[in-house]
Enzyme design. Sequence first.
Site, PDB file in Angstrom:
ATOM      1  N   HIS A  83      -7.164  -3.972   4.773  1.00 49.57           N
ATOM      2  CA  HIS A  83      -6.121  -2.708   5.109  1.00 49.57           C
ATOM      3  C   HIS A  83      -5.867  -2.750   6.598  1.00 49.57           C
ATOM      4  O   HIS A  83      -5.117  -2.350   6.999  1.00 49.57           O
ATOM      5  CB  HIS A  83      -6.825  -1.439   4.811  1.00 49.57           C
ATOM      6  CG  HIS A  83      -7.214  -1.095   3.232  1.00 49.57           C
ATOM      7  ND1 HIS A  83      -8.186  -1.394   2.753  1.00 49.57           N
ATOM      8  CD2 HIS A  83      -6.115  -0.809   2.328  1.00 49.57           C
ATOM      9  CE1 HIS A  83      -8.232  -1.243   1.558  1.00 49.57           C
ATOM     10  NE2 HIS A  83      -6.795  -0.872   1.232  1.00 49.57           N
TER      11      HIS A  83
ATOM     12  N   ALA B  41      -9.156   6.654   7.626  1.00 50.48           N
ATOM     13  CA  ALA B  41      -8.989   5.955   6.318  1.00 50.48           C
ATOM     14  C   ALA B  41     -10.218   6.673   5.561  1.00 50.48           C
ATOM     15  O   ALA B  41     -11.176   7.198   6.155  1.00 50.48           O
ATOM     16  CB  ALA B  41      -9.325   4.583   6.241  1.00 50.48           C
TER      17      ALA B  41
ATOM     18  N   HIS C  40      -3.544  -0.450  13.858  1.00 50.19           N
ATOM     19  CA  HIS C  40      -2.688  -0.048  13.077  1.00 50.19           C
ATOM     20  C   HIS C  40      -1.343   0.175  13.464  1.00 50.19           C
ATOM     21  O   HIS C  40      -0.950   0.189  14.480  1.00 50.19           O
ATOM     22  CB  HIS C  40      -3.212   1.648  12.805  1.00 50.19           C
ATOM     23  CG  HIS C  40      -4.486   1.671  12.036  1.00 50.19           C
ATOM     24  ND1 HIS C  40      -4.686   1.898  10.773  1.00 50.19           N
ATOM     25  CD2 HIS C  40      -5.773   1.791  12.689  1.00 50.19           C
ATOM     26  CE1 HIS C  40      -5.929   2.199  10.480  1.00 50.19           C
ATOM     27  NE2 HIS C  40      -6.722   1.960  11.682  1.00 50.19           N
TER      28      HIS C  40
END
Length: 271
Positions: free
Chosen positions: A94, A209, A122
Amino acid sequence: MSSSTLLHLLLLSSLLFSCLSCLTNVEDEFSYIEGNPNGPENWGNLKPEWETCGKGMEQSPIQLRDNRVIFDQTLGKLRRNYRAVDARLRNSGHDVLVDFKGNAGSLSINRVEYQLKRIHFHSPSEHEMNGERFDLEAQLVHESQDQKRAVVSILFRFGRADPFLSDLEDFIKQFSNSQKNEINAGVVDPNQLQIDDSAYYRYMGSFTAPPCTEGISWTVMRKVATVSPRQVLLLKQAVNENAINNARPLQPTNFRSVFYFEQLKSKLGVI
């Protein structure tokens, strides 16, 4: 052609022809794709221990607006003391993160010492500032001895290459060219990061998350750093297909206070 458009074209071609890891990954526990059964709006329903993702009242990320902050000059510049130390790069599927093996230094907030543990990336940015979402966000995760957490966030827009990521590019490339999910990166210096703490936002939030743990002290830098499109592309190539855009949607502020510090200047210089 804009750098943003070029990045998307390069990303599509790389996913079709060279992202070997995307061909073999099983379905992940959670996804960043809105509308998916395991997408952000459903994280809180996927596991009992992730319930806070859906029901928490102090979730991150949030929208940061200059006209909705409380000015607090007592916050002062960040008291940080980082040092170069051995680290490994990890691909969680991720995101790509830097995991420090030893003592990478610390950050002091309200007389509590927080050790720097890891750095997550991110893209696009998770936080928005005055209505703008940026091309990348680096999140420096710190932990105190009593397990309190503090995150320092740096927002990036496309421009010159980031020196910290420049030192790691060769390692990040290995994730998209192999099945590796962990690589020793040697000595990594967090001081290479573009941290300008002359102005920042501070609020209480959560991890972005699952399990979306709350009680996290967030410090988001006001000055935006730069990163090259190529560097962001490398980070995107490394992760799973459903995390190419690994930014959680904005969460309600729910009447939380957002504090703002800015170093004052006079005609004689910085106060």
